[in-house]
Motif scaffolding. Structure first.
Motif, PDB file in Angstrom:
ATOM      1  N   GLY A 248      66.152  91.688 123.255  1.00  0.00           N
ATOM      2  CA  GLY A 248      65.160  91.352 122.374  1.00  0.00           C
ATOM      3  C   GLY A 248      65.232  90.560 121.286  1.00  0.00           C
ATOM      4  N   GLU A 249      65.721  90.551 120.404  1.00  0.00           N
ATOM      5  CA  GLU A 249      65.628  89.611 119.453  1.00  0.00           C
ATOM      6  C   GLU A 249      66.969  89.295 119.339  1.00  0.00           C
ATOM      7  OE1 GLU A 249      64.108  86.543 117.217  1.00  0.00           O
ATOM      8  OE2 GLU A 249      62.715  88.509 117.974  1.00  0.00           O
ATOM      9  N   ALA A 250      67.824  90.130 119.419  1.00  0.00           N
ATOM     10  CA  ALA A 250      68.905  90.040 119.316  1.00  0.00           C
ATOM     11  C   ALA A 250      69.698  88.895 121.000  1.00  0.00           C
ATOM     12  CB  ALA A 250      70.115  91.041 119.748  1.00  0.00           C
ATOM     13  N   LEU A 251      68.648  89.085 121.608  1.00  0.00           N
ATOM     14  CA  LEU A 251      68.859  87.941 122.403  1.00  0.00           C
ATOM     15  C   LEU A 251      68.801  86.453 122.274  1.00  0.00           C
ATOM     16  CD1 LEU A 251      70.044  87.010 125.320  1.00  0.00           C
ATOM     17  CD2 LEU A 251      68.330  88.025 126.201  1.00  0.00           C
ATOM     18  N   VAL A 252      67.736  86.682 121.741  1.00  0.00           N
ATOM     19  CA  VAL A 252      66.329  85.078 121.025  1.00  0.00           C
ATOM     20  C   VAL A 252      67.446  84.341 120.456  1.00  0.00           C
ATOM     21  CG1 VAL A 252      64.411  84.692 120.336  1.00  0.00           C
ATOM     22  CG2 VAL A 252      64.333  86.412 122.015  1.00  0.00           C
ATOM     23  N   LYS A 253      68.021  85.496 119.237  1.00  0.00           N
ATOM     24  CA  LYS A 253      68.350  84.693 118.603  1.00  0.00           C
ATOM     25  C   LYS A 253      70.068  84.103 118.896  1.00  0.00           C
ATOM     26  CE  LYS A 253      66.959  87.387 114.465  1.00  0.00           C
ATOM     27  NZ  LYS A 253      67.116  88.217 112.930  1.00  0.00           N
ATOM     28  N   ALA A 254      70.818  84.996 119.942  1.00  0.00           N
ATOM     29  CA  ALA A 254      72.239  84.477 119.822  1.00  0.00           C
ATOM     30  C   ALA A 254      71.950  82.741 120.704  1.00  0.00           C
ATOM     31  CB  ALA A 254      72.729  85.240 121.003  1.00  0.00           C
ATOM     32  N   ALA A 255      70.265  83.153 122.033  1.00  0.00           N
ATOM     33  CA  ALA A 255      70.289  82.035 122.456  1.00  0.00           C
ATOM     34  C   ALA A 255      69.795  80.718 121.822  1.00  0.00           C
ATOM     35  CB  ALA A 255      69.304  82.202 124.025  1.00  0.00           C
ATOM     36  N   GLN A 256      69.673  80.782 120.503  1.00  0.00           N
ATOM     37  CA  GLN A 256      69.513  79.922 119.951  1.00  0.00           C
ATOM     38  C   GLN A 256      70.194  79.708 119.215  1.00  0.00           C
ATOM     39  OE1 GLN A 256      65.769  81.882 117.033  1.00  0.00           O
ATOM     40  NE2 GLN A 256      64.180  80.932 118.562  1.00  0.00           N
ATOM     41  N   ALA A 257      71.253  80.508 119.458  1.00  0.00           N
ATOM     42  CA  ALA A 257      71.716  80.438 117.930  1.00  0.00           C
ATOM     43  C   ALA A 257      72.920  78.921 119.008  1.00  0.00           C
ATOM     44  CB  ALA A 257      72.904  81.016 117.395  1.00  0.00           C
ATOM     45  N   LEU A 258      73.132  79.182 120.078  1.00  0.00           N
ATOM     46  CA  LEU A 258      74.309  77.931 121.003  1.00  0.00           C
ATOM     47  C   LEU A 258      73.096  77.213 121.226  1.00  0.00           C
ATOM     48  CD1 LEU A 258      75.914  80.805 120.495  1.00  0.00           C
ATOM     49  CD2 LEU A 258      76.809  80.321 123.091  1.00  0.00           C
ATOM     50  N   GLY A 259      71.941  77.084 121.800  1.00  0.00           N
ATOM     51  CA  GLY A 259      70.991  75.769 121.685  1.00  0.00           C
ATOM     52  C   GLY A 259      70.647  76.155 123.357  1.00  0.00           C
ATOM     53  N   ILE A 260      70.860  77.012 123.564  1.00  0.00           N
ATOM     54  CA  ILE A 260      70.398  77.281 125.110  1.00  0.00           C
ATOM     55  C   ILE A 260      68.895  76.965 125.034  1.00  0.00           C
ATOM     56  CG2 ILE A 260      69.838  78.629 126.815  1.00  0.00           C
ATOM     57  CD1 ILE A 260      72.523  80.226 125.976  1.00  0.00           C
ATOM     58  N   GLU A 261      68.753  76.039 126.077  1.00  0.00           N
ATOM     59  CA  GLU A 261      67.374  75.067 126.431  1.00  0.00           C
ATOM     60  C   GLU A 261      66.797  75.989 128.262  1.00  0.00           C
ATOM     61  OE1 GLU A 261      68.082  71.065 126.465  1.00  0.00           O
ATOM     62  OE2 GLU A 261      68.558  71.282 124.332  1.00  0.00           O
ATOM     63  N   PHE A 262      67.973  76.475 128.832  1.00  0.00           N
ATOM     64  CA  PHE A 262      67.841  77.038 130.203  1.00  0.00           C
ATOM     65  C   PHE A 262      67.425  78.755 130.098  1.00  0.00           C
ATOM     66  CE2 PHE A 262      72.214  76.710 129.527  1.00  0.00           C
ATOM     67  CZ  PHE A 262      72.187  77.836 129.293  1.00  0.00           C
ATOM     68  N   ARG A 263      66.852  79.351 130.746  1.00  0.00           N
ATOM     69  CA  ARG A 263      66.196  80.464 130.602  1.00  0.00           C
ATOM     70  C   ARG A 263      67.876  81.705 130.611  1.00  0.00           C
ATOM     71  NH1 ARG A 263      61.111  81.619 134.490  1.00  0.00           N
ATOM     72  NH2 ARG A 263      60.156  83.254 132.926  1.00  0.00           N
ATOM     73  N   VAL A 264      67.074  82.823 130.019  1.00  0.00           N
ATOM     74  CA  VAL A 264      68.273  83.726 129.595  1.00  0.00           C
ATOM     75  C   VAL A 264      67.557  84.896 130.282  1.00  0.00           C
ATOM     76  CG1 VAL A 264      70.159  85.407 128.852  1.00  0.00           C
ATOM     77  CG2 VAL A 264      69.517  82.358 127.560  1.00  0.00           C
ATOM     78  N   LEU A 265      68.072  85.672 131.206  1.00  0.00           N
ATOM     79  CA  LEU A 265      67.926  86.777 131.553  1.00  0.00           C
ATOM     80  C   LEU A 265      67.952  87.464 131.046  1.00  0.00           C
ATOM     81  CD1 LEU A 265      69.724  86.299 135.972  1.00  0.00           C
ATOM     82  CD2 LEU A 265      67.173  85.784 134.481  1.00  0.00           C
ATOM     83  N   ALA A 266      66.840  89.147 130.851  1.00  0.00           N
ATOM     84  CA  ALA A 266      67.784  89.708 130.119  1.00  0.00           C
ATOM     85  C   ALA A 266      68.319  91.250 131.154  1.00  0.00           C
ATOM     86  CB  ALA A 266      65.984  90.477 129.629  1.00  0.00           C
ATOM     87  N   ASP A 267      68.103  91.046 132.324  1.00  0.00           N
ATOM     88  CA  ASP A 267      68.672  91.842 133.071  1.00  0.00           C
ATOM     89  C   ASP A 267      69.772  90.527 133.977  1.00  0.00           C
ATOM     90  OD1 ASP A 267      66.782  93.815 132.238  1.00  0.00           O
ATOM     91  OD2 ASP A 267      65.152  92.918 133.064  1.00  0.00           O
ATOM     92  N   ASP A 268      70.923  92.022 134.407  1.00  0.00           N
ATOM     93  CA  ASP A 268      72.488  91.411 134.183  1.00  0.00           C
ATOM     94  C   ASP A 268      71.544  91.278 136.168  1.00  0.00           C
ATOM     95  OD1 ASP A 268      73.907  90.620 135.402  1.00  0.00           O
ATOM     96  OD2 ASP A 268      75.689  91.576 133.831  1.00  0.00           O
ATOM     97  N   PRO A 269      71.737  90.273 136.476  1.00  0.00           N
ATOM     98  CA  PRO A 269      71.676  89.629 138.293  1.00  0.00           C
ATOM     99  C   PRO A 269      72.593  90.512 138.923  1.00  0.00           C
ATOM    100  CG  PRO A 269      72.175  88.141 137.014  1.00  0.00           C
ATOM    101  CD  PRO A 269      72.344  88.433 136.697  1.00  0.00           C
TER     102      PRO A 269
END
Length: 151
Positions: free
Chosen positions: A82-103
């Motif tokens: 959720g929001e914690a994942l969005v904030k962490a990805a933004q904090a690191l400057g991630i521009e690619f997709r981050v999976l919410a579910d581990d593959p």
């Protein structure tokens, strides 16, 4: 009226083309299996507390921009949602997709005790290589080219 054979072929064709979807990304957008099937994947496990992850992320962003034939996907090692994942990805400057579910289970990826961990998965969905530690866009691009050509 369609023949039973034609109906059976239609159903089998539809079922054969359907795979389980990959859940959603950090923005809640669904990731359909058809978006990833037949493509080379680079799956990177990262965490906010991981120093090498922070320096590696710009390299992964560059690889995603410069190699549109490769799908770069991130996975948060700590399982943020959720929001914690969005904030962490933004904090690191991630521009690619981050999976919410581990593959990992889906692809048979071994769990790594260290970070960053990067998995190269071929177009048939087979893990070809696990790379530990910080990677560069140039190094990853070269390694993927070698794997694709079988050298």
């Amino acid at each position: 009226m369609k023949s039973p054979c034609a109906t059976l072929l239609l159903v089998l064709g539809l079922l054969g083309g359907c795979s389980e979807d990959w859940g959603s990304d950090q923005h809640g957008r669904p990731i359909a299996a058809r978006q990833l099937e037949g493509r080379w994947l680079l799956i990177n496990y990262w965490a906010e507390w991981c120093g090498p992850c922070r320096t590696e992320i710009p390299q992964l962003n560059e690889l995603a921009r410069s190699h549109p034939d490769i799908v770069v996907l991130g996975v948060n090692f700590d399982g943020l949602q959720g929001e914690a994942l969005v904030k962490a990805a933004q904090a690191l400057g991630i521009e690619f997709r981050v999976l919410a579910d581990d593959p990992a289970e889906r692809l048979g990826l071994p769990r790594s005790a260290g970070l960053p961990a990067t998995y190269l998965v071929d177009a048939d969905g087979r893990m070809r290589e696990r790379l530990m530690g910080e990677q560069t866009a140039a190094g990853l691009g070269a390694r993927l080219a070698q794997l694709k050509t079988g050298k």
